[in-house]
Design a protein around this motif. Structure first.
Motif, PDB file in Angstrom:
ATOM      1  N   VAL A  90      -6.742   4.426   6.738  1.00  0.00           N
ATOM      2  CA  VAL A  90      -6.665   3.076   7.280  1.00  0.00           C
ATOM      3  C   VAL A  90      -6.086   2.152   6.225  1.00  0.00           C
ATOM      4  CG1 VAL A  90      -9.077   2.570   6.617  1.00  0.00           C
ATOM      5  CG2 VAL A  90      -7.945   1.172   8.363  1.00  0.00           C
ATOM      6  N   GLY A  91      -5.129   1.339   6.644  1.00  0.00           N
ATOM      7  CA  GLY A  91      -4.536   0.370   5.743  1.00  0.00           C
ATOM      8  C   GLY A  91      -5.344  -0.914   5.732  1.00  0.00           C
ATOM      9  N   VAL A  92      -5.652  -1.413   4.547  1.00  0.00           N
ATOM     10  CA  VAL A  92      -6.391  -2.671   4.384  1.00  0.00           C
ATOM     11  C   VAL A  92      -5.411  -3.724   3.889  1.00  0.00           C
ATOM     12  CG1 VAL A  92      -8.251  -3.854   3.155  1.00  0.00           C
ATOM     13  CG2 VAL A  92      -8.559  -1.486   3.919  1.00  0.00           C
ATOM     14  N   GLY A  93      -5.263  -4.790   4.659  1.00  0.00           N
ATOM     15  CA  GLY A  93      -4.283  -5.814   4.333  1.00  0.00           C
ATOM     16  C   GLY A  93      -4.822  -6.934   3.472  1.00  0.00           C
ATOM     17  N   GLY A 148     -16.050  13.566  12.950  1.00  0.00           N
ATOM     18  CA  GLY A 148     -16.680  14.099  11.760  1.00  0.00           C
ATOM     19  C   GLY A 148     -15.716  14.118  10.587  1.00  0.00           C
ATOM     20  N   ALA A 149     -14.853  13.119  10.508  1.00  0.00           N
ATOM     21  CA  ALA A 149     -13.789  13.078   9.507  1.00  0.00           C
ATOM     22  C   ALA A 149     -14.117  12.098   8.385  1.00  0.00           C
ATOM     23  CB  ALA A 149     -12.468  12.678  10.166  1.00  0.00           C
ATOM     24  N   GLU A 150     -13.369  12.217   7.310  1.00  0.00           N
ATOM     25  CA  GLU A 150     -13.449  11.297   6.190  1.00  0.00           C
ATOM     26  C   GLU A 150     -12.469  10.149   6.411  1.00  0.00           C
ATOM     27  OE1 GLU A 150     -13.295  12.242   1.562  1.00  0.00           O
ATOM     28  OE2 GLU A 150     -11.277  12.241   2.448  1.00  0.00           O
ATOM     29  N   VAL A 151     -12.844   8.959   5.943  1.00  0.00           N
ATOM     30  CA  VAL A 151     -11.951   7.807   5.990  1.00  0.00           C
ATOM     31  C   VAL A 151     -11.429   7.530   4.587  1.00  0.00           C
ATOM     32  CG1 VAL A 151     -11.790   5.308   6.352  1.00  0.00           C
ATOM     33  CG2 VAL A 151     -13.020   6.731   7.992  1.00  0.00           C
ATOM     34  N   GLU A 152     -10.115   7.404   4.475  1.00  0.00           N
ATOM     35  CA  GLU A 152      -9.528   6.945   3.219  1.00  0.00           C
ATOM     36  C   GLU A 152      -8.930   5.561   3.449  1.00  0.00           C
ATOM     37  OE1 GLU A 152      -6.379   8.122  -0.320  1.00  0.00           O
ATOM     38  OE2 GLU A 152      -6.507   9.372   1.470  1.00  0.00           O
ATOM     39  N   ALA A 153      -9.508   4.551   2.791  1.00  0.00           N
ATOM     40  CA  ALA A 153      -9.035   3.180   2.915  1.00  0.00           C
ATOM     41  C   ALA A 153      -8.039   2.905   1.793  1.00  0.00           C
ATOM     42  CB  ALA A 153     -10.202   2.208   2.836  1.00  0.00           C
ATOM     43  N   VAL A 154      -6.838   2.459   2.169  1.00  0.00           N
ATOM     44  CA  VAL A 154      -5.751   2.265   1.214  1.00  0.00           C
ATOM     45  C   VAL A 154      -5.361   0.788   1.177  1.00  0.00           C
ATOM     46  CG1 VAL A 154      -3.366   2.858   0.620  1.00  0.00           C
ATOM     47  CG2 VAL A 154      -4.882   4.595   1.611  1.00  0.00           C
ATOM     48  N   ARG A 155      -5.335   0.241  -0.024  1.00  0.00           N
ATOM     49  CA  ARG A 155      -4.880  -1.140  -0.232  1.00  0.00           C
ATOM     50  C   ARG A 155      -3.733  -1.118  -1.227  1.00  0.00           C
ATOM     51  NH1 ARG A 155      -7.081  -6.513  -0.509  1.00  0.00           N
ATOM     52  NH2 ARG A 155      -5.285  -7.850  -0.916  1.00  0.00           N
ATOM     53  N   ALA A 156      -2.563  -1.573  -0.799  1.00  0.00           N
ATOM     54  CA  ALA A 156      -1.410  -1.622  -1.698  1.00  0.00           C
ATOM     55  C   ALA A 156      -1.333  -2.993  -2.359  1.00  0.00           C
ATOM     56  CB  ALA A 156      -0.130  -1.337  -0.919  1.00  0.00           C
ATOM     57  N   TRP A 157      -0.813  -3.023  -3.580  1.00  0.00           N
ATOM     58  CA  TRP A 157      -0.646  -4.280  -4.295  1.00  0.00           C
ATOM     59  C   TRP A 157       0.659  -4.245  -5.066  1.00  0.00           C
ATOM     60  CZ3 TRP A 157      -0.267  -4.166  -9.650  1.00  0.00           C
ATOM     61  CH2 TRP A 157      -0.671  -2.974 -10.266  1.00  0.00           C
ATOM     62  N   ARG A 158       1.198  -5.428  -5.314  1.00  0.00           N
ATOM     63  CA  ARG A 158       2.439  -5.535  -6.072  1.00  0.00           C
ATOM     64  C   ARG A 158       2.349  -6.707  -7.023  1.00  0.00           C
ATOM     65  NH1 ARG A 158       7.425  -6.254  -2.601  1.00  0.00           N
ATOM     66  NH2 ARG A 158       8.477  -5.615  -4.525  1.00  0.00           N
ATOM     67  N   LEU A 174       1.395   3.888   2.807  1.00  0.00           N
ATOM     68  CA  LEU A 174       0.707   4.412   3.992  1.00  0.00           C
ATOM     69  C   LEU A 174       1.473   5.588   4.598  1.00  0.00           C
ATOM     70  CD1 LEU A 174      -0.449   1.068   5.634  1.00  0.00           C
ATOM     71  CD2 LEU A 174      -1.868   2.753   4.448  1.00  0.00           C
ATOM     72  N   ALA A 175       2.785   5.506   4.613  1.00  0.00           N
ATOM     73  CA  ALA A 175       3.576   6.640   5.119  1.00  0.00           C
ATOM     74  C   ALA A 175       3.345   7.876   4.248  1.00  0.00           C
ATOM     75  CB  ALA A 175       5.057   6.278   5.159  1.00  0.00           C
ATOM     76  N   ASP A 176       3.258   7.689   2.945  1.00  0.00           N
ATOM     77  CA  ASP A 176       2.969   8.814   2.050  1.00  0.00           C
ATOM     78  C   ASP A 176       1.578   9.387   2.326  1.00  0.00           C
ATOM     79  OD1 ASP A 176       5.412   8.590   0.844  1.00  0.00           O
ATOM     80  OD2 ASP A 176       4.679   7.466  -0.898  1.00  0.00           O
ATOM     81  N   ALA A 177       0.594   8.503   2.525  1.00  0.00           N
ATOM     82  CA  ALA A 177      -0.778   8.955   2.777  1.00  0.00           C
ATOM     83  C   ALA A 177      -0.901   9.690   4.105  1.00  0.00           C
ATOM     84  CB  ALA A 177      -1.735   7.764   2.745  1.00  0.00           C
ATOM     85  N   SER A 178      -0.002   9.406   5.042  1.00  0.00           N
ATOM     86  CA  SER A 178      -0.082  10.020   6.375  1.00  0.00           C
ATOM     87  C   SER A 178       0.274  11.501   6.364  1.00  0.00           C
ATOM     88  CB  SER A 178       0.853   9.281   7.346  1.00  0.00           C
ATOM     89  OG  SER A 178       2.222   9.602   7.086  1.00  0.00           O
ATOM     90  N   ARG A 179       0.867  11.976   5.270  1.00  0.00           N
ATOM     91  CA  ARG A 179       1.350  13.356   5.247  1.00  0.00           C
ATOM     92  C   ARG A 179       0.227  14.375   5.366  1.00  0.00           C
ATOM     93  NH1 ARG A 179       5.670  12.462   0.302  1.00  0.00           N
ATOM     94  NH2 ARG A 179       7.143  11.154   1.483  1.00  0.00           N
ATOM     95  N   VAL A 216      -4.333   4.398  10.722  1.00  0.00           N
ATOM     96  CA  VAL A 216      -4.772   3.201  11.446  1.00  0.00           C
ATOM     97  C   VAL A 216      -4.303   1.961  10.693  1.00  0.00           C
ATOM     98  CG1 VAL A 216      -6.736   1.956  12.430  1.00  0.00           C
ATOM     99  CG2 VAL A 216      -6.818   4.464  12.201  1.00  0.00           C
ATOM    100  N   VAL A 217      -3.624   1.067  11.395  1.00  0.00           N
ATOM    101  CA  VAL A 217      -3.177  -0.188  10.794  1.00  0.00           C
ATOM    102  C   VAL A 217      -3.510  -1.335  11.731  1.00  0.00           C
ATOM    103  CG1 VAL A 217      -1.326   0.825   9.412  1.00  0.00           C
ATOM    104  CG2 VAL A 217      -0.850   0.096  11.751  1.00  0.00           C
ATOM    105  N   GLY A 218      -3.821  -2.484  11.145  1.00  0.00           N
ATOM    106  CA  GLY A 218      -4.053  -3.678  11.944  1.00  0.00           C
ATOM    107  C   GLY A 218      -2.741  -4.388  12.222  1.00  0.00           C
ATOM    108  N   ALA A 219      -2.677  -5.109  13.336  1.00  0.00           N
ATOM    109  CA  ALA A 219      -1.454  -5.816  13.713  1.00  0.00           C
ATOM    110  C   ALA A 219      -1.769  -7.281  13.983  1.00  0.00           C
ATOM    111  CB  ALA A 219      -0.827  -5.180  14.955  1.00  0.00           C
TER     112      ALA A 219
END
Length: 292
Positions: A158-161, A181-191, A245-250, A256-259
């Motif tokens: 899941v992407g965290v904005g 029964g899955a694991e969640v990986e929350a990803v936050r990108a920064w620049r 997020l595209a890399d993490a999807s592999r 999951v992304v919010g819009a």
């Protein structure tokens, strides 16, 4: 209750839409919800003539009925416990799917690529609907994209904005992880913006560290109500969010992304991150509407 609302699939007879039917049938079995297969008979006006084989000039109405019935049989063979209904609607697909999204728990479509780039490009219908849907929408992508279960990787990303509080996307990811029964990986990108560079040698690395710390704080804020029964990983990544997020999807089963849709000259449009992952994710993408 959402359990009473169906999962709606837009079908058109193409192979991507049939894979979407497979995925949605599995998801309906997980949720204990009915499945609704909808064909908008004017689809060809937008996506071309390669939706299904036209045998001997069969009238469109007859062919549409064959398409939805074949899709229903496919879903029934895959998940006989799921109640499946069909409908053919004589109107533009965008209108049909957007209307269906008002009374659906989930809206599912396949990729509709042009020419040989089916896995890289997304059709205009899916992009338009993703920018306006009233419920979470899944675009089924990737090499393992017709299997919601059994899971291939046991991992949901899941992407965290930038505005993570009360994130509907994060809540969706937790709910889906419970079902699978899955694991969640929350990803936050920064620049680190270019103007905050290293002109002063003594400050080298300081701006980047501050941006990373803010990213970590934002991620923790988004996850502070994480349920105890879901396995959770946290990850901050330097760089563009859509690339991270595209890399993490592999090696994920679901991204999951919010819009938060943006009003532009041509109406509501998706942000760069959502648009990017819809085109380049290696697994199915869920776009979850976020409240303003």
């Amino acid at each position: 209750m959402t359990q009473d609302l169906p999962i709606v699939v837009g079908v058109d007879g193409s192979e991507p839409s049939l894979r979407a039917v497979d995925w949605a049938a599995d998801e309906a079995a997980l949720r204990g919800t009915p499945l609704r297969l909808v064909y908008a008979s004017l689809w060809e006006r937008y996506e071309g003539a390669h939706l299904a084989e036209d045998v001997g000039g069969t009238p469109e109405g007859v062919r549409a009925e064959v398409i939805v019935e074949s899709a229903a049989q496919r879903a029934g063979l895959r998940r006989p416990e799921v109640k499946t209904t069909t409908e053919v609607v004589p109107e533009e697909p965008e209108y049909t799917l957007l209307r269906e999204s008002r009374t659906a728990s989930l809206l599912v479509t396949g990729t509709r690529g042009r020419s040989s780039l089916t896995e890289a490009l997304l059709g205009s219908v899916s992009l338009t609907v993703a920018a306006h849907a009233h419920c979470p929408m899944v675009v089924v992508r990737g090499s393992h994209d017709n299997r919601a279960q059994p899971a291939t990787h046991g991992r949901i990303v899941v992407g965290v904005g930038e505005r993570p509080t009360s994130s509907a996307a994060v809540r969706f990811a937790f709910d889906e992880a419970r079902r699978r029964g899955a694991e969640v990986e929350a990803v936050r990108a920064w620049r680190c913006p270019a103007h905050e560079g290293t002109d002063q040698p003594l400050l080298t690395g300081e701006p980047a560290r501050l941006h990373e710390e803010r990213a970590v704080e934002g991620l923790e804020e988004a996850l502070r109500k994480a349920p105890d029964d879901v396995r959770l990983r946290r990850r901050t990544v330097e760089g563009h969010a859509r690339i991270a997020l595209a890399d993490a999807s592999r090696d994920a089963d679901l991204l999951v992304v919010g819009a938060r849709r943006r009003q532009r000259h041509f109406g509501l449009q998706l942000g760069r991150v959502t648009h990017g992952v819809l085109h380049h994710s290696a697994c199915p993408v869920v776009i979850v509407p976020e409240p303003e």
